[in-house]
Design a protein around this motif. Sequence first.
Motif, PDB file in Angstrom:
ATOM      1  N   GLY A 293       0.787  -1.353  -0.031  1.00 31.58           N
ATOM      2  CA  GLY A 293       0.059  -0.029   0.035  1.00 31.58           C
ATOM      3  C   GLY A 293       0.930   1.143  -0.052  1.00 31.58           C
TER       4      GLY A 293
ATOM      5  N   THR B 268      -3.751   1.455   2.432  1.00 33.83           N
ATOM      6  CA  THR B 268      -4.621   1.607   1.140  1.00 33.83           C
ATOM      7  C   THR B 268      -5.347   0.382   0.641  1.00 33.83           C
TER       8      THR B 268
ATOM      9  N   ILE C 112      -6.354   3.934  -5.952  1.00 33.50           N
ATOM     10  CA  ILE C 112      -5.453   3.706  -5.061  1.00 33.50           C
ATOM     11  C   ILE C 112      -4.024   3.349  -5.272  1.00 33.50           C
TER      12      ILE C 112
END
Length: 393
Positions: free
Chosen positions: A62, A76, A247
Amino acid sequence: MKIFKDSLKAVISFKIRTFFSILAISIGIASLSIIVASVEGAYGKAYEIVNKFGPDSMMIFGGSQEITSLRQRQKTITLEIYQDITQKFPEIKLSMPLIFIPNVKLSYQDKKHNTRLIGASEKFSEIWSWNIDEGRLFSKEEIDTKANVCIIGKTVKKELFSNEEAVGKYITLNNLVCKVIGVLSERGSTPTGEDLDDRVMMPYTTIMSKINHDNKYIDGIRLKLYKDVDVGDLTKKIEQYFKQKNIDVFILTPQEILNFLLQLTGSLVLFLGLSSTISLTIGGFVLANLFLLSVNERTHEIGIRRAVGATKRDILKHFIYEALIITFIASIIGFLIGFGGSKLLVKIIEFPVKFSWISFIFAVIVSLIVGIVAVLNPALKASRINPMEAIKS
């Protein structure tokens, strides 16, 4: 053969010239030997690390690459996204959520140790190709029930248990008591010196629920792919998937690891290459000037040899043989100095160095070329000396 023997006698006779010539060339050869050995060692280490990581594997973290490189984590990726990815991409053979906690406090009786905690599933041994030396793996039931169990690395076992049996004992991890059910096999360290055996593995569900108190976000995903999958192509697909969801992620693949290690090697090779080039240039210059001085000092000797039947070609070969003998000796000494210097390099920066016959042969060839190039002009000058004028002088 006679010319070679005469050249060898001359090398032995002119000891000071020979010493300084060998010294000048051997320093450059030492640097060159370390370069070749460093490149071989770095490539070997790179492929060893890739094999440990898994040539058919990838990891998704992430956050952006910049954030990840600073050892910071951004939350994330959710468990929901993890489950979606495993269903959406048929190229994935095995998958596992990952959770990283860089600094946790362990204690067992009066012993304490700080280490990193990693959340994993029952599939981690197969996904990481990392076996258990003692005890057993997590069970699916322990993952589902968020059991207080853990598997420790060799370094943790040494710090907490010394020579005691670890499996079956209870340790305190921060404020959580957990049972040691296994000990990982030894893995060694990364190129940056990170001890891979200094870790504790725990069910990711346990960490999320009882340590992080967050049942939504994970730090990353570990994937193992089918062998015929194009890793680069799948990487692009997964990047597109996260881009559509807005993302930020960083995907680590075997190629990324290779690129990083080769960049690291390139910096060292550039530095050593510049050093060896300067050293060999200076060495060749010293060798050329010493031989030029030698020709001037031996004019009378050369004239006598020419007068008794030596040809220009014989004189030329005589000086070239002298240079080849000197540079061959210098290549051996330089190689040995490089071998010793590499041991120091390994101790200081833990850089992989691998000496082989390739390193030695390369050092010999380069030194001989330097010797021929450096002595060619003085040798030609010697071969052109007029014998009558030389004897008169």
